[in-house]
Design a protein around this motif. Structure first.
Motif, PDB file in Angstrom:
ATOM      1  N   SER A  53      13.508  -5.247 -18.113  1.00  0.00           N
ATOM      2  CA  SER A  53      12.521  -5.359 -17.050  1.00  0.00           C
ATOM      3  C   SER A  53      12.996  -6.329 -15.967  1.00  0.00           C
ATOM      4  O   SER A  53      13.462  -7.427 -16.264  1.00  0.00           O
ATOM      5  CB  SER A  53      11.183  -5.841 -17.615  1.00  0.00           C
ATOM      6  OG  SER A  53      10.265  -6.105 -16.576  1.00  0.00           O
ATOM      7  N   ARG A  54      12.886  -5.915 -14.737  1.00  0.00           N
ATOM      8  CA  ARG A  54      13.284  -6.778 -13.622  1.00  0.00           C
ATOM      9  C   ARG A  54      12.359  -7.982 -13.484  1.00  0.00           C
ATOM     10  O   ARG A  54      12.704  -8.960 -12.816  1.00  0.00           O
ATOM     11  CB  ARG A  54      13.329  -5.964 -12.331  1.00  0.00           C
ATOM     12  CG  ARG A  54      14.419  -4.884 -12.339  1.00  0.00           C
ATOM     13  CD  ARG A  54      14.527  -4.174 -11.001  1.00  0.00           C
ATOM     14  NE  ARG A  54      15.500  -3.088 -11.038  1.00  0.00           N
ATOM     15  CZ  ARG A  54      16.813  -3.242 -10.843  1.00  0.00           C
ATOM     16  NH1 ARG A  54      17.299  -4.451 -10.601  1.00  0.00           N
ATOM     17  NH2 ARG A  54      17.627  -2.200 -10.908  1.00  0.00           N
ATOM     18  N   SER A  55      11.211  -7.917 -14.124  1.00  0.00           N
ATOM     19  CA  SER A  55      10.298  -9.056 -14.086  1.00  0.00           C
ATOM     20  C   SER A  55      10.677 -10.143 -15.085  1.00  0.00           C
ATOM     21  O   SER A  55      10.105 -11.243 -15.046  1.00  0.00           O
ATOM     22  CB  SER A  55       8.864  -8.589 -14.362  1.00  0.00           C
ATOM     23  OG  SER A  55       8.755  -8.071 -15.682  1.00  0.00           O
ATOM     24  N   ALA A  56      11.631  -9.856 -15.991  1.00  0.00           N
ATOM     25  CA  ALA A  56      12.104 -10.863 -16.954  1.00  0.00           C
ATOM     26  C   ALA A  56      13.175 -11.710 -16.281  1.00  0.00           C
ATOM     27  O   ALA A  56      14.345 -11.329 -16.229  1.00  0.00           O
ATOM     28  CB  ALA A  56      12.652 -10.187 -18.207  1.00  0.00           C
ATOM     29  N   THR A  57      12.783 -12.852 -15.747  1.00  0.00           N
ATOM     30  CA  THR A  57      13.686 -13.656 -14.918  1.00  0.00           C
ATOM     31  C   THR A  57      14.129 -14.949 -15.578  1.00  0.00           C
ATOM     32  O   THR A  57      15.050 -15.608 -15.098  1.00  0.00           O
ATOM     33  CB  THR A  57      13.015 -13.991 -13.581  1.00  0.00           C
ATOM     34  OG1 THR A  57      11.769 -14.658 -13.833  1.00  0.00           O
ATOM     35  CG2 THR A  57      12.760 -12.718 -12.776  1.00  0.00           C
ATOM     36  N   THR A  58      13.508 -15.333 -16.683  1.00  0.00           N
ATOM     37  CA  THR A  58      13.905 -16.562 -17.371  1.00  0.00           C
ATOM     38  C   THR A  58      14.733 -16.215 -18.598  1.00  0.00           C
ATOM     39  O   THR A  58      14.599 -15.116 -19.157  1.00  0.00           O
ATOM     40  CB  THR A  58      12.673 -17.363 -17.803  1.00  0.00           C
ATOM     41  OG1 THR A  58      11.965 -16.627 -18.819  1.00  0.00           O
ATOM     42  CG2 THR A  58      11.756 -17.627 -16.612  1.00  0.00           C
TER      43      THR A  58
END
Length: 584
Positions: free
Chosen positions: A403-408
């Protein structure tokens, strides 16, 4: 049942007990020379310095003790001289047994346990094979092949420290000898490792066996290219280790007037001896995925080599298999299809990126080969289910996106960040339905709060007989669709996206024979022959088996990184003991 058919079914008969017994993780071929300070070359080495216990990682055996609390010993200078001289003697034996010529002198070094352990720590932080495993760990957990809380890297490090013995380094062309292992115990191990030296002189193992790039496919042409070459390294690892194990086995058998070819029933006795892990407490705790991935290059590789040797002779089994290596675990498990130059089926993968890439960054792609399927079926359904389903397998592929929203880092290391789809092909509709039922029944192994939302019986039956089941989980919906001999699973995608992917990929397979993933030039092969089916926008061209066997492979199959990781290893005392018992 003839000899070849009997051996071809052996893969489905070896369970987890035998896997735990034959602990195969030892000296990495990529390790290099752990410490030049401990290496003498071309003459007897000086006695090694005493090993320090300072700064050893937790869980590392004390340098003055072995795992069973017996006082550790070091070989004497005279024994070291004898060991160095054995290299020349044993490489001649390996050459005679394999038919591979000796083209140059093999360098040799002596090292200590502390030096090897320290070097392992460094390599686990720097080596590309270890880095690939770290990346693959989250995918393996998403599939349910590893528990969510299992820590792969510390376990593998502890396992190697427990098991390591002599090894051949193809980078420095050096066989590494260990100062804490008795000379007699190292003899069969050396016969094994020196076979790798001969393979290296014949084929350059650095180019032949370790060709996997570190890139991730990001578009449709890259996807197709990756899939077409995906299991090549797994098959080559099995050839390399199978050949070396065959030579080692004959070294053990020769004083008794026996051999792998003259006494093929030895393989059955060897299997019977692999029932204990009492000398390997770390290996006794290994998940099925690790134990089977460890065993595959050695156990199935040895059986493959025995079959080819008996059917076509020494040259075909050794030089021939190096010059024309198999391309898949399917060929290793079924040597006759390799002899007949058949190529395994790989389902087609259409361009799905317009559907997924707005929400997902491509993370991994690969085949779910026959080895992968066997492990999955045994883990989810037990020995009987694996025995039934493995021969019915007819190809499989998967893709995972993050997911591109998983940034950490924390989010990216969680299975919640991944969505994946998995297409499996079967030889019958009954097998496809059986697999789908088993897979659905094990969703609780991977997810919590699993609930059936839509059952196949509640789904309107389409003209093509497609049946769908939808489950809700704590990581999003799971959609399992059966159409004829195909099963498509989409996990953690939004439901509408999952259904779009299902329709696109199942429709791409068509209603006839299973088609093959294309190589560059958009060529595809039918599963049952070498005939060509052209894509609609390309001209059909003949595809030779050599195209698959000499082209550069890409990412590994589902278990491929582990197989390759362990395929870079040597042998250990547990296997030598099993061979000795089987030969009696």
């Amino acid at each position: 049942m003839n000899q070849l058919d009997r051996k071809a079914t052996r893969f489905t008969q070896w369970g987890p007990a035998s896997a735990l017994a034959l602990s195969l993780a030892v000296g990495f071929s990529w390790l290099g020379s752990p410490s030049a300070a401990f290496a003498q070359q071309g003459s007897a080495p000086s006695p090694p310095p005493a090993k320090s216990t300072q700064n050893q990682p937790a869980g590392t055996p004390n340098s003055s003790k072995t795992d069973d609390s017996k006082t550790a010993t070091h070989i004497t200078p005279d024994q070291a001289k004898q060991l160095f001289a054995l290299v020349d003697e044993l490489i001649k034996f390996s050459s005679d047994e394999s038919g591979l010529p000796i083209k140059s002198t093999v360098k040799r070094t002596l090292t200590t346990q502390a030096a090897v352990e320290a070097y392992l720590e460094v390599k686990f932080n720097e080596d590309e094979s270890a880095k690939r495993l770290e990346r693959d760990e989250i995918v393996l957990k998403k599939f349910g092949l590893l528990d969510r809380d299992f820590e792969l890297k510390p376990f593998l490090l502890a396992l190697l420290k427990e098991q390591i013995e002599a090894y051949y380094d193809s980078k420095t062309k050096t066989v590494n000898l260990l100062d804490w292992v008795d000379v007699d115990e190292q003899k069969p191990v050396l016969a094994h490792e020196l076979t790798h030296a001969l393979q290296d002189q014949h084929s350059d193992l650095e180019k032949w066996d370790d060709q996997t790039p570190d890139d991730v496919s990001t578009d449709a042409p890259g996807d197709v290219d990756h899939l077409a070459r995906d299991e090549m390294d797994t098959a080559r690892d099995a050839v390399a280790e199978g050949q070396a194990t065959a030579v080692m086995m004959d070294y053990v058998l020769k004083p008794m007037g026996k051999s792998l070819v003259k006494d093929p029933e030895i393989m059955d006795r060897l299997k019977d001896q692999m029932t204990s892990s009492e000398n390997s407490p770390v290996m006794a705790r290994a998940p099925l995925l690790l134990s089977e991935s460890m065993l595959f290059p050695y156990r199935e590789g040895l059986s493959f080599e025995q079959d080819i040797w008996m059917d076509q002779g020494q040259s075909a089994a050794f030089a021939g298999a190096l010059d024309r290596p198999p391309t898949s675990s399917w060929e290793i498990i079924n040597p006759r299809v390799y002899e007949q130059k058949q190529i395994p089926a790989i389902p087609l993968l259409p361009n799905f990126h317009p559907i997924t890439d707005k929400l997902y960054q491509p993370y991994d792609i690969g085949q779910v080969g026959q080895l992968d399927l066997h492990i999955l079926a045994e883990l989810f359904g037990g020995d009987a289910t694996a025995t039934d389903l493995t021969p019915a397998w007819n190809g499989g592929i998967y893709w995972a996106g993050q997911s591109r929203s998983a940034t950490t880092p924390a989010a990216q290391n969680s299975t919640k960040s991944l969505s994946l789809f998995y297409l499996s092909a079967w030889k019958s509709g009954a097998s496809a339905k059986g697999f789908a039922k088993m897979y659905a029944g094990n969703l609780g192994r991977k997810y919590s709060n699993v609930h059936l939302v839509t059952s196949a019986s509640a789904t309107a039956t389409s003209n093509d007989g497609t049946e769908e089941e939808v489950y809700s989980t704590n990581e999003g919906p799971v959609v399992i669709t059966v159409r004829g001999k195909l099963v498509f699973v989409a996990e953690s995608f939004p439901l509408d996206m999952a259904r779009k992917l299902t329709a696109l990929i199942l429709d791409a397979q068509g209603g006839g024979e299973l088609r093959m993933a294309s190589l560059p030039g958009s060529r595809a092969i039918r599963a049952d022959s070498h005939a060509i089916r052209a894509d609609s926008n390309a001209m059909a061209q003949p595809l030779q088996a050599a195209d698959l066997r000499t082209s550069k492979p890409a990412l590994q199959p589902l278990s491929g990184s582990l197989v390759h990781f362990f395929g870079e290893c040597g042998v250990l005392k547990a296997e030598v003991d099993a061979l000795m018992k089987a030969a009696q």
